[in-house]
Scaffold this motif. Structure first.
Motif, PDB file in Angstrom:
ATOM      1  N   ARG A 150       1.229  -1.385   0.401  1.00 48.99           N
ATOM      2  CA  ARG A 150       0.580   0.052  -0.466  1.00 48.99           C
ATOM      3  C   ARG A 150       1.075   0.935   0.241  1.00 48.99           C
ATOM      4  N   GLY A 151       2.582   0.910  -0.170  1.00 48.52           N
ATOM      5  CA  GLY A 151       3.453   2.025   0.004  1.00 48.52           C
ATOM      6  C   GLY A 151       2.440   3.904  -0.974  1.00 48.52           C
ATOM      7  N   GLY A 152       2.066   3.339  -2.365  1.00 43.22           N
ATOM      8  CA  GLY A 152       1.987   3.683  -3.225  1.00 43.22           C
ATOM      9  C   GLY A 152       0.709   4.087  -3.502  1.00 43.22           C
ATOM     10  N   GLU A 153      -0.260   4.261  -2.113  1.00 41.13           N
ATOM     11  CA  GLU A 153      -1.723   4.961  -2.444  1.00 41.13           C
ATOM     12  C   GLU A 153      -2.258   6.468  -2.574  1.00 41.13           C
ATOM     13  N   GLU A 154      -0.338   7.385  -2.436  1.00 41.03           N
ATOM     14  CA  GLU A 154      -0.555   8.407  -2.112  1.00 41.03           C
ATOM     15  C   GLU A 154      -0.659   9.019  -3.483  1.00 41.03           C
ATOM     16  N   ALA A 155       0.087   7.814  -4.547  1.00 41.25           N
ATOM     17  CA  ALA A 155      -0.365   8.319  -6.163  1.00 41.25           C
ATOM     18  C   ALA A 155      -1.679   8.003  -7.092  1.00 41.25           C
ATOM     19  N   LEU A 156      -2.074   7.270  -5.773  1.00 42.02           N
ATOM     20  CA  LEU A 156      -4.018   7.239  -6.355  1.00 42.02           C
ATOM     21  C   LEU A 156      -5.199   8.197  -6.289  1.00 42.02           C
ATOM     22  N   GLY A 157      -4.959   9.777  -6.978  1.00 44.35           N
ATOM     23  CA  GLY A 157      -5.758  10.178  -7.058  1.00 44.35           C
ATOM     24  C   GLY A 157      -7.234   9.829  -6.669  1.00 44.35           C
ATOM     25  N   THR A 158      -7.397   8.994  -7.436  1.00 44.94           N
ATOM     26  CA  THR A 158      -8.631   8.669  -6.752  1.00 44.94           C
ATOM     27  C   THR A 158      -8.889   8.337  -5.277  1.00 44.94           C
ATOM     28  N   LEU A 159      -8.037   7.438  -5.053  1.00 44.70           N
ATOM     29  CA  LEU A 159      -8.183   7.602  -3.741  1.00 44.70           C
ATOM     30  C   LEU A 159      -8.928   8.006  -2.643  1.00 44.70           C
ATOM     31  N   MET A 160      -7.212   9.312  -3.256  1.00 44.41           N
ATOM     32  CA  MET A 160      -7.258  10.609  -2.425  1.00 44.41           C
ATOM     33  C   MET A 160      -8.781  11.448  -2.380  1.00 44.41           C
ATOM     34  N   ILE A 161      -9.212  11.545  -3.022  1.00 43.02           N
ATOM     35  CA  ILE A 161     -10.697  12.436  -3.094  1.00 43.02           C
ATOM     36  C   ILE A 161     -11.770  11.381  -2.123  1.00 43.02           C
ATOM     37  N   LEU A 162     -11.593   9.871  -2.919  1.00 40.46           N
ATOM     38  CA  LEU A 162     -12.760   9.298  -1.695  1.00 40.46           C
ATOM     39  C   LEU A 162     -12.517   9.507  -0.710  1.00 40.46           C
ATOM     40  N   ASP A 163     -11.655   9.148   0.074  1.00 38.19           N
ATOM     41  CA  ASP A 163     -10.695   9.651   1.764  1.00 38.19           C
ATOM     42  C   ASP A 163     -11.259  10.753   2.056  1.00 38.19           C
ATOM     43  N   HIS A 164     -11.594  12.331   0.558  1.00 39.87           N
ATOM     44  CA  HIS A 164     -12.585  13.322   1.815  1.00 39.87           C
ATOM     45  C   HIS A 164     -14.198  13.486   1.383  1.00 39.87           C
ATOM     46  N   ALA A 165     -14.682  12.359   0.695  1.00 33.42           N
ATOM     47  CA  ALA A 165     -15.648  12.016   0.279  1.00 33.42           C
ATOM     48  C   ALA A 165     -16.933  11.627   1.580  1.00 33.42           C
ATOM     49  N   PRO A 166     -18.087  11.958   1.591  1.00 34.45           N
ATOM     50  CA  PRO A 166     -18.901  11.965   2.724  1.00 34.45           C
ATOM     51  C   PRO A 166     -18.556  10.110   3.029  1.00 34.45           C
ATOM     52  N   LEU A 167     -18.850   9.083   2.274  1.00 30.66           N
ATOM     53  CA  LEU A 167     -18.664   7.612   2.833  1.00 30.66           C
ATOM     54  C   LEU A 167     -17.184   7.168   2.541  1.00 30.66           C
ATOM     55  N   GLY A 168     -16.001   7.614   2.212  1.00 32.44           N
ATOM     56  CA  GLY A 168     -14.584   7.299   2.011  1.00 32.44           C
ATOM     57  C   GLY A 168     -14.701   6.618   1.066  1.00 32.44           C
ATOM     58  N   ARG A 169     -13.892   5.403   1.265  1.00 31.80           N
ATOM     59  CA  ARG A 169     -13.323   4.377   0.177  1.00 31.80           C
ATOM     60  C   ARG A 169     -14.557   3.113   0.218  1.00 31.80           C
ATOM     61  N   ASN A 170     -15.136   3.336   1.262  1.00 32.43           N
ATOM     62  CA  ASN A 170     -16.688   2.240   1.214  1.00 32.43           C
ATOM     63  C   ASN A 170     -16.120   0.939   0.912  1.00 32.43           C
ATOM     64  N   GLU A 171     -14.725   0.163   1.160  1.00 29.63           N
ATOM     65  CA  GLU A 171     -14.543  -0.500   1.014  1.00 29.63           C
ATOM     66  C   GLU A 171     -14.754  -1.864   1.921  1.00 29.63           C
ATOM     67  N   THR A 172     -14.577  -2.855   1.494  1.00 26.49           N
ATOM     68  CA  THR A 172     -14.907  -4.204   2.570  1.00 26.49           C
ATOM     69  C   THR A 172     -13.232  -4.588   2.481  1.00 26.49           C
ATOM     70  N   GLY A 173     -12.240  -4.073   1.994  1.00 26.11           N
ATOM     71  CA  GLY A 173     -10.672  -4.729   2.134  1.00 26.11           C
ATOM     72  C   GLY A 173     -10.349  -3.911   0.736  1.00 26.11           C
ATOM     73  N   THR A 174      -8.619  -4.007   1.241  1.00 24.02           N
ATOM     74  CA  THR A 174      -7.774  -3.436   0.291  1.00 24.02           C
ATOM     75  C   THR A 174      -8.243  -3.251  -0.905  1.00 24.02           C
ATOM     76  N   LEU A 175      -8.755  -2.174  -1.637  1.00 21.47           N
ATOM     77  CA  LEU A 175      -8.956  -1.678  -3.282  1.00 21.47           C
ATOM     78  C   LEU A 175     -10.382  -3.045  -3.492  1.00 21.47           C
TER      79      LEU A 175
END
Length: 255
Positions: free
Chosen positions: A209-234
């Motif tokens: 997971r070291g490269g997550e900061e390069a994933l702009g979609t994840l960074m946006i989702l981290d600020h969305a009302p429901l976050g990543r809304n995931e049951t496991g990594t990606l």
């Protein structure tokens, strides 16, 4: 905002609905944590730049659309090279969905990286014809080469032989990882520098997971009302042409 607070007793995912004043107080408290995270990232970035380097003497060869190239050739005349270790094995029919998710972010970065004397190259063990076919399917344009037949992926601990997996553990992310938590291919990002004399140095690698900061979609989702809304990594990620289009949630009955 006041109307919503009166009509609804709780927000999405069980969040409390409060007055604007109470929300502002909570937001300011969170801001302090965000500022500390930014300062910590700055400290980590400084420590990363201070890492010692290792000279690369091995003659790695890659298959490209313009013929065989060396590691030095992959720099494309620049002094810095970032290699995206993309999970796509020789016998796979398609690239990894998670790596494909990351790849969707690359093309827009390239002009900015190139202007900063950085070449960004994607490398997989799949044969070049498979890579180019999948690249066309995904409508990507970034440079992507094959390390098929080379030790490169194995030496940088992102590919593993059947024997290594059968041993019970493999070396991944700078530790012994149980084979049941690994695959024959795993993701990573490696950095290299080439000096004026042509010497190449390995300066950095990150995995898992070291490269997550390069994933702009994840960074946006981290600020969305429901976050990543995931049951496991990606867990929510698919290849971009495999998503089922859903109607807009607020679409009227007449649409």
């Amino acid at each position: 905002m006041e109307y919503i607070a009166k009509q609804e007793q709780k927000g999405g995912a069980g969040s409390r609905v409060v007055s604007r004043e109470e929300w502002l107080e909570a937001r300011k408290a969170l801001l302090q944590q965000e500022k500390e995270l930014t300062r910590q990232r700055d400290r980590v970035n400084a420590a990363r730049l201070a890492l010692p380097w290792v000279r690369v003497d091995k003659d790695y060869r890659f298959q490209t659309s313009s013929g065989q190239k060396s590691l030095a050739d992959l720099f494309e005349g620049r002094s810095q090279l970032m290699i995206n270790h993309f999970m796509f094995g020789p016998d796979w029919d398609a690239g990894c969905p998670g790596c494909s998710f990351f790849a969707d972010h690359i093309d827009g970065m390239l002009p900015h990286l190139n202007n900063h004397d950085v070449t960004f190259m994607t490398v997989s063990r799949a044969p070049l014809d498979k890579i180019e076919a999948y690249k066309r399917r995904m409508n990507w344009h970034f440079p992507w080469v094959s390390s098929y037949g080379s030790d490169f992926n194995f030496d940088f601990h992102v590919s593993f032989t059947k024997e290594q997996l059968a041993s019970g553990s493999v070396t991944y992310n700078f530790r012994q990882t149980p084979s049941e938590q690994a695959h024959d291919e795993l993701p990573g990002l490696s950095a290299f520098y080439k000096d004026e004399q042509g010497q190449i140095f390995h300066t950095y690698s990150q995995y898992a997971r070291g490269g997550e900061e390069a994933l702009g979609t994840l960074m946006i989702l981290d600020h969305a009302p429901l976050g990543r809304n995931e049951t496991g990594t990606l867990s929510f990620v698919k290849r971009k042409d495999e998503y089922v289009q859903k109607p807009a949630a607020n679409a009227g009955c007449c649409h």
